[in-house]
Design an enzyme around this catalytic site. Structure first.
Site, PDB file in Angstrom:
ATOM      1  N   GLU A 273      75.207  29.237 118.401  1.00 25.52           N
ATOM      2  CA  GLU A 273      76.195  28.403 119.109  1.00 25.52           C
ATOM      3  C   GLU A 273      75.607  27.968 120.441  1.00 25.52           C
ATOM      4  O   GLU A 273      75.046  28.787 121.176  1.00 25.52           O
ATOM      5  CB  GLU A 273      77.487  29.169 119.413  1.00 25.52           C
ATOM      6  CG  GLU A 273      78.397  29.443 118.256  1.00 25.52           C
ATOM      7  CD  GLU A 273      79.689  30.149 118.710  1.00 25.52           C
ATOM      8  OE1 GLU A 273      79.985  30.116 119.934  1.00 25.52           O
ATOM      9  OE2 GLU A 273      80.369  30.746 117.866  1.00 25.52           O
ATOM     10  N   GLU A 327      89.533  21.799 118.813  1.00 25.21           N
ATOM     11  CA  GLU A 327      90.444  22.646 118.034  1.00 25.21           C
ATOM     12  C   GLU A 327      91.646  23.025 118.897  1.00 25.21           C
ATOM     13  O   GLU A 327      91.524  23.816 119.836  1.00 25.21           O
ATOM     14  CB  GLU A 327      89.708  23.886 117.532  1.00 25.21           C
ATOM     15  CG  GLU A 327      88.519  23.558 116.637  1.00 25.21           C
ATOM     16  CD  GLU A 327      87.637  24.764 116.378  1.00 25.21           C
ATOM     17  OE1 GLU A 327      88.098  25.701 115.687  1.00 25.21           O
ATOM     18  OE2 GLU A 327      86.493  24.779 116.883  1.00 25.21           O
ATOM     19  N   LYS A 330      93.018  26.958 119.630  1.00 28.05           N
ATOM     20  CA  LYS A 330      92.186  28.018 120.186  1.00 28.05           C
ATOM     21  C   LYS A 330      92.817  28.533 121.472  1.00 28.05           C
ATOM     22  O   LYS A 330      93.258  27.758 122.323  1.00 28.05           O
ATOM     23  CB  LYS A 330      90.770  27.506 120.464  1.00 28.05           C
ATOM     24  CG  LYS A 330      89.974  27.177 119.218  1.00 28.05           C
ATOM     25  CD  LYS A 330      88.485  27.078 119.508  1.00 28.05           C
ATOM     26  CE  LYS A 330      87.898  28.440 119.769  1.00 28.05           C
ATOM     27  NZ  LYS A 330      86.423  28.392 119.915  1.00 28.05           N
ATOM     28  N   GLU A 336      88.127  25.750 125.989  1.00 32.53           N
ATOM     29  CA  GLU A 336      87.975  26.310 124.644  1.00 32.53           C
ATOM     30  C   GLU A 336      88.438  25.341 123.558  1.00 32.53           C
ATOM     31  O   GLU A 336      87.960  25.392 122.430  1.00 32.53           O
ATOM     32  CB  GLU A 336      88.761  27.616 124.519  1.00 32.53           C
ATOM     33  CG  GLU A 336      88.142  28.785 125.244  1.00 32.53           C
ATOM     34  CD  GLU A 336      86.792  29.180 124.646  1.00 32.53           C
ATOM     35  OE1 GLU A 336      86.691  29.258 123.414  1.00 32.53           O
ATOM     36  OE2 GLU A 336      85.841  29.389 125.425  1.00 32.53           O
TER      37      GLU A 336
END
Length: 408
Positions: A273, A327, A330, A336
Site C-alpha cells: 500500500e 470509500e 471507512k 481515510e
C-alpha cells in the site's frame, strides 16, 4: 556505384532508427506496468459492482489488484481475465487458521473453487497485525501462514500462490537514516520467524508505506518535494553515502537493512500500500487533490522505469497504489475516505495518466488545475504516432530517391 550503396545503407539505417524512436516514444503509452498494482477496497455503500470494476481496471491496463477479503462476487467476476488478484485473510480469522484442518477448509472453500480461472497470485494472511495500538494477534501470524501454506501444498496450489502478510512501518524501531533500520524489540522474535518462512517459500516481505503520514506530522521539517518524488536535493545516508531523492525508497531500504540485521539479506520487498489522500480534515496538512495527483503520477513514472532503490538499484519491486475508489464507510479522519483515484461513479478524482477508454467519452468534473496527465489517451497517441511515422517515412523515402538520382 559503391558510394551510392553506402549512402542508401546509411539512409536506411537512419530510417530504421527513426522508426524505432517513434515506436519507443509511443510504446510507453500502451505497455502494462507489470510492477504496478492497485488496491480495490470495498468499504462503501455506493461502489460499482465487481464486473464494472473489472472493466475499469482492464481499460487502465492494470493487471494486478489487491482485495481485503475473498469476496466470492469479486473472485467470480474476475474469472478468465488477465488481472491477478492478491486476496486477504481477515485479521479475526487468524486464531482459527492455526489449526491445519481449519486452514485446509479455508483454502478448499475460499481459493480452490475459483483457481485457476481466476488468477490468484498471492494470499495476504492478515493486514498490519502489529500496530502501536494493538498487537494481540501478532502471535498467531506465522502459525496461520504455515497453516495456509500447508493447505496450498495439500491442494497442489503452492506452486502458483505465494503466502505473505502486509506490515505497517510501525514494526520498525528506527527508519532514519535507512541504514539504521531495525525492528522493534517486541516484534523481533516474530519477524525472525516470519522472515524464515518467507525465505523458505520464496515469498516477499510486504510493507504499507505512506510518506504522507510523515509529512503530515512534520510539515515544517520534511520537504514536500521529497515526499512527492518531485525534483529536490534529497538526503544522503551518512553511513552508506547512498543518495535518496524520495522518502518511499528510503523507507523500503530501511526495511531491507532491518531484515539484514536479523540475518536475512536476500528477501524481496514489495509495497502493498502507498498513496496520498485528496482531501482531509483541517489538521491533515497536505491532503489535497494536487498533491495526491503528483504523488501517484510520480509513482507511476518510477514504476514505468522499473527502477530499484539506492540499496538495490538493479532490482525493481512491486507497488500497489492505495486506492482505486474513495470509500465512504471507512472510519477515521476525512483522509481515510479520500484515497481513491476514482469516485464511486467511476469519474476520476484526478488524472495520473491512467486514462481509461470510458474517460474518452465523458468529461470529469474535476477542475482543470487538478488534472495532471502523464499520457494522452491510447487512441490519440496511436493516431499521432501513425501520422508522425507516415510523415518521416515519406521524408526519408524521398531522401533515398534523391540520393539515388544524384548518384547517377
Amino acid at each position: 556505384m559503391s558510394n551510392m550503396f553506402s549512402r542508401i545503407a546509411m539512409t536506411n539505417s537512419i530510417v530504421l532508427l527513426l522508426f524505432s524512436l517513434t515506436f519507443l516514444e509511443h510504446g510507453l503509452l500502451f505497455q502494462r506496468v507489470s510492477s504496478l498494482g492497485i488496491n480495490y477496497g470495498q468499504v462503501g455503500d455506493n461502489l460499482p459492482p465487481p464486473d464494472k470494476v473489472l472493466q475499469l481496471l482492464s481499460s487502465l491496463h492494470i493487471n494486478k489488484t489487491r482485495i481485503y477479503d475473498t469476496n466470492p462476487r469479486v473472485l467470480t467476476s474476475f474469472a478468465n481475465s488477465n488481472i491477478e488478484l492478491f486476496v486477504t485473510v481477515e485479521n479475526e480469522m487468524l486464531p482459527s487458521l492455526v489449526d491445519p484442518q481449519q486452514a485446509l477448509q479455508w483454502v478448499t472453500t475460499r481459493i480452490k473453487p475459483y483457481f485457476p480461472a481466476t488468477k490468484i497470485g498471492g494470499i495476504a494472511v492478515g493486514n498490519e497485525l502489529y500496530t502501536d495500538d494493538d498487537s494481540s494477534l501478532i502471535g498467531y501470524l506465522v502459525p496461520a501462514m504455515m497453516g495456509i501454506h500447508g493447505a496450498l501444498v495439500q491442494t497442489g496450489l503452492d506452486k502458483y500462490i505465494q503466502v505473505s502478510t502486509p506490515n505497517s512501518l510501525s514494526v520498525l524501531q528506527e527508519s532514519y537514516p535507512p541504514s539504521a533500520g531495525c525492528f522493534r524489540p517486541e516484534v523481533a522474535g516474530v519477524m525472525t520467524q516470519l522472515l524464515g518462512f518467507l525465505r523458505n517459500t520464496n515469498s516477499p516481505f510486504w510493507i504499507n508505506a505512506y510518506p504522507y503520514f510523515a509529512y503530515k506530522d512534520s510539515p515544517t521539517k520534511i520537504p514536500l518535494d521529497y515526499v512527492l518524488f518531485n525534483p529536490n536535493p534529497g538526503m544522503v545516508d551518512p553511513y552508506t553515502k547512498y543518495h535518496y531523492d524520495n522518502m518511499l525508497y528510503a523507507q523500503v531500504d530501511a526495511v531491507i537493512f532491518a531484515m539484514a540485521r536479523l540475518g536475512f539479506k536476500d528477501i524481496e520487498v514489495g509495497v502493498s500500500e502507498t498513496g496520498w489522500p485528496s482531501k482531509g480534515d483541517g489538521d491533515e496538512v497536505g491532503a489535497t487533490v494536487a498533491n495526491a495527483a503528483v504523488y501517484n503520477k510520480n509513482i507511476l513514472r518510477r514504476q514505468l522505469q522499473n527502477e530499484g532503490t539506492p540499496l538495490r538499484p538493479n532490482l525493481s519491486f512491486d507497488v500497489y497504489l492505495f486506492a482505486l475508489f474513495n470509500e465512504d464507510l471507512k472510519p477515521g479522519p476525512t483522509s481515510e475516505r479520500n484515497y481513491g483515484l476514482y469516485q464511486p461513479d467511476e469519474t476520476m478524482t484526478y488524472n495520473v495518466g491512467l486514462l481509461s477508454s470510458s474517460s474518452l467519452t465523458s468529461t470529469s468534473t474535476t477542475s482543470s488545475t487538478s488534472i495532471i496527465s502523464l499520457t494522452s489517451s491510447a487512441s490519440t497517441a496511436l493516431k499521432k504516432g501513425k501520422q508522425r511515422l507516415m510523415y518521416w517515412t515519406c521524408v526519408y523515402l524521398l531522401a533515398i530517391h534523391m540520393l539515388i538520382r544524384r548518384s547517377y
